[in-house]
Design a protein around this motif. Structure first.
Motif, PDB file in Angstrom:
ATOM      1  N   GLU A 298      85.315  14.935  37.883  1.00  0.00           N
ATOM      2  CA  GLU A 298      86.483  15.406  38.639  1.00  0.00           C
ATOM      3  C   GLU A 298      87.490  16.161  37.780  1.00  0.00           C
ATOM      4  OE1 GLU A 298      86.688  11.867  41.991  1.00  0.00           O
ATOM      5  OE2 GLU A 298      87.700  11.548  40.069  1.00  0.00           O
ATOM      6  N   SER A 299      87.384  16.049  36.475  1.00  0.00           N
ATOM      7  CA  SER A 299      88.416  16.542  35.566  1.00  0.00           C
ATOM      8  C   SER A 299      88.545  18.060  35.480  1.00  0.00           C
ATOM      9  CB  SER A 299      88.153  16.002  34.160  1.00  0.00           C
ATOM     10  OG  SER A 299      87.025  16.659  33.577  1.00  0.00           O
ATOM     11  N   GLY A 300      87.475  18.766  35.751  1.00  0.00           N
ATOM     12  CA  GLY A 300      87.499  20.214  35.587  1.00  0.00           C
ATOM     13  C   GLY A 300      87.261  20.661  34.142  1.00  0.00           C
ATOM     14  N   ARG A 301      87.040  19.716  33.240  1.00  0.00           N
ATOM     15  CA  ARG A 301      86.810  20.054  31.820  1.00  0.00           C
ATOM     16  C   ARG A 301      85.396  20.558  31.561  1.00  0.00           C
ATOM     17  NH1 ARG A 301      89.115  14.560  29.925  1.00  0.00           N
ATOM     18  NH2 ARG A 301      86.941  14.144  30.245  1.00  0.00           N
ATOM     19  N   TYR A 302      84.472  20.279  32.456  1.00  0.00           N
ATOM     20  CA  TYR A 302      83.063  20.628  32.233  1.00  0.00           C
ATOM     21  C   TYR A 302      82.638  21.718  33.200  1.00  0.00           C
ATOM     22  CZ  TYR A 302      83.252  16.296  29.647  1.00  0.00           C
ATOM     23  OH  TYR A 302      83.606  15.316  28.757  1.00  0.00           O
ATOM     24  N   ARG A 303      82.012  22.740  32.666  1.00  0.00           N
ATOM     25  CA  ARG A 303      81.448  23.808  33.508  1.00  0.00           C
ATOM     26  C   ARG A 303      80.113  23.321  34.045  1.00  0.00           C
ATOM     27  NH1 ARG A 303      83.614  29.128  32.379  1.00  0.00           N
ATOM     28  NH2 ARG A 303      85.190  28.957  30.744  1.00  0.00           N
ATOM     29  N   GLN A 304      79.896  23.588  35.312  1.00  0.00           N
ATOM     30  CA  GLN A 304      78.667  23.109  35.943  1.00  0.00           C
ATOM     31  C   GLN A 304      77.531  24.098  35.762  1.00  0.00           C
ATOM     32  OE1 GLN A 304      79.191  21.910  40.006  1.00  0.00           O
ATOM     33  NE2 GLN A 304      77.224  20.866  40.072  1.00  0.00           N
ATOM     34  N   GLY A 305      76.385  23.557  35.395  1.00  0.00           N
ATOM     35  CA  GLY A 305      75.170  24.343  35.274  1.00  0.00           C
ATOM     36  C   GLY A 305      74.106  23.800  36.204  1.00  0.00           C
ATOM     37  N   ARG A 306      72.983  24.418  36.173  1.00  0.00           N
ATOM     38  CA  ARG A 306      71.872  24.019  37.036  1.00  0.00           C
ATOM     39  C   ARG A 306      70.600  23.910  36.198  1.00  0.00           C
ATOM     40  NH1 ARG A 306      75.620  23.315  40.347  1.00  0.00           N
ATOM     41  NH2 ARG A 306      76.433  24.980  41.611  1.00  0.00           N
ATOM     42  N   HIS A 307      69.729  23.014  36.589  1.00  0.00           N
ATOM     43  CA  HIS A 307      68.352  22.891  36.092  1.00  0.00           C
ATOM     44  C   HIS A 307      68.190  22.312  34.693  1.00  0.00           C
ATOM     45  CE1 HIS A 307      67.468  25.102  39.697  1.00  0.00           C
ATOM     46  NE2 HIS A 307      68.152  26.147  39.259  1.00  0.00           N
ATOM     47  N   LEU A 308      69.244  22.211  33.903  1.00  0.00           N
ATOM     48  CA  LEU A 308      69.148  21.653  32.558  1.00  0.00           C
ATOM     49  C   LEU A 308      70.308  20.685  32.321  1.00  0.00           C
ATOM     50  CD1 LEU A 308      68.399  24.941  30.573  1.00  0.00           C
ATOM     51  CD2 LEU A 308      66.755  23.139  31.123  1.00  0.00           C
ATOM     52  N   LEU A 309      70.079  19.668  31.483  1.00  0.00           N
ATOM     53  CA  LEU A 309      71.156  18.742  31.153  1.00  0.00           C
ATOM     54  C   LEU A 309      72.333  19.488  30.531  1.00  0.00           C
ATOM     55  CD1 LEU A 309      69.141  15.761  29.619  1.00  0.00           C
ATOM     56  CD2 LEU A 309      70.312  15.810  31.837  1.00  0.00           C
ATOM     57  N   LYS A 310      72.024  20.426  29.641  1.00  0.00           N
ATOM     58  CA  LYS A 310      73.045  21.200  28.931  1.00  0.00           C
ATOM     59  C   LYS A 310      72.466  22.567  28.607  1.00  0.00           C
ATOM     60  CE  LYS A 310      75.606  21.108  24.577  1.00  0.00           C
ATOM     61  NZ  LYS A 310      75.801  20.366  23.319  1.00  0.00           N
ATOM     62  N   GLN A 311      73.274  23.589  28.762  1.00  0.00           N
ATOM     63  CA  GLN A 311      72.822  24.927  28.449  1.00  0.00           C
ATOM     64  C   GLN A 311      74.022  25.784  28.047  1.00  0.00           C
ATOM     65  OE1 GLN A 311      71.141  25.498  32.308  1.00  0.00           O
ATOM     66  NE2 GLN A 311      72.823  26.718  33.041  1.00  0.00           N
ATOM     67  N   THR A 312      73.764  26.854  27.370  1.00  0.00           N
ATOM     68  CA  THR A 312      74.799  27.818  27.029  1.00  0.00           C
ATOM     69  C   THR A 312      74.520  29.079  27.825  1.00  0.00           C
ATOM     70  OG1 THR A 312      74.968  26.882  24.811  1.00  0.00           O
ATOM     71  CG2 THR A 312      75.926  29.059  25.153  1.00  0.00           C
ATOM     72  N   ASP A 313      75.540  29.531  28.569  1.00  0.00           N
ATOM     73  CA  ASP A 313      75.328  30.718  29.401  1.00  0.00           C
ATOM     74  C   ASP A 313      75.478  31.990  28.568  1.00  0.00           C
ATOM     75  OD1 ASP A 313      78.078  31.293  29.202  1.00  0.00           O
ATOM     76  OD2 ASP A 313      78.547  30.478  31.181  1.00  0.00           O
ATOM     77  N   ASP A 314      75.292  33.132  29.207  1.00  0.00           N
ATOM     78  CA  ASP A 314      75.335  34.426  28.516  1.00  0.00           C
ATOM     79  C   ASP A 314      76.702  34.723  27.892  1.00  0.00           C
ATOM     80  OD1 ASP A 314      72.713  34.822  29.238  1.00  0.00           O
ATOM     81  OD2 ASP A 314      73.194  36.053  30.986  1.00  0.00           O
ATOM     82  N   SER A 315      77.743  34.067  28.396  1.00  0.00           N
ATOM     83  CA  SER A 315      79.097  34.266  27.862  1.00  0.00           C
ATOM     84  C   SER A 315      79.419  33.300  26.728  1.00  0.00           C
ATOM     85  CB  SER A 315      80.132  34.077  28.973  1.00  0.00           C
ATOM     86  OG  SER A 315      79.897  34.979  30.013  1.00  0.00           O
ATOM     87  N   GLY A 316      78.450  32.428  26.400  1.00  0.00           N
ATOM     88  CA  GLY A 316      78.668  31.474  25.331  1.00  0.00           C
ATOM     89  C   GLY A 316      79.311  30.166  25.770  1.00  0.00           C
ATOM     90  N   HIS A 317      79.497  29.994  27.075  1.00  0.00           N
ATOM     91  CA  HIS A 317      80.081  28.760  27.604  1.00  0.00           C
ATOM     92  C   HIS A 317      78.991  27.701  27.778  1.00  0.00           C
ATOM     93  CE1 HIS A 317      83.030  31.790  29.168  1.00  0.00           C
ATOM     94  NE2 HIS A 317      83.823  30.941  28.530  1.00  0.00           N
TER      95      HIS A 317
END
Length: 109
Positions: free
Chosen positions: A16-35
């Motif tokens: 609920e905090s808004g501190r974590y960006r939500q992704g899909r299909h993986l526990l953790k990933q880095t997107d193209d913007s480095g997030h």
């Protein structure tokens, strides 16, 4: 085993905090913007690093025994993944997933 309500509450609050960006299909990933992005289960592992992961046919999942021992419940990872990723419709937000966990495990506050 008894539910670790303190950890469940921390997980819900993290979602609920808004501190974590939500992704899909993986526990953790880095997107193209480095997030760094997490699925809802990745957030659980982030706040409780003692929960281990294991490799399966689709990538990495949380180790079931580790989750049971630390969280104190047999978490349905498949269901949560499907909800997070939108397998059967629109993907749920972290806040929606937090509400599902609150209701299922009777967490208030």
């Amino acid at each position: 085993m008894k539910l670790n309500k303190k950890l469940m509450t921390r997980w819900i609050q993290a979602l609920e905090s808004g501190r974590y960006r939500q992704g899909r299909h993986l526990l953790k990933q880095t997107d193209d913007s480095g997030h760094v992005r997490y699925c809802c289960l990745g957030v659980l592992q982030k706040i409780e690093p003692k929960i281990k992961q294991e490799e399966d046919i689709d990538g990495y999942v949380l180790d079931r025994d580790s989750v049971y021992k630390i969280l104190g419940c047999d978490l349905d990872q498949g269901e949560l993944t499907d909800i997070n990723d939108g397998l059967y419709g629109k993907p749920a937000t972290f806040k929606q997933i937090a509400q599902i966990l609150r209701e299922k495990y009777e967490i208030t506050g």
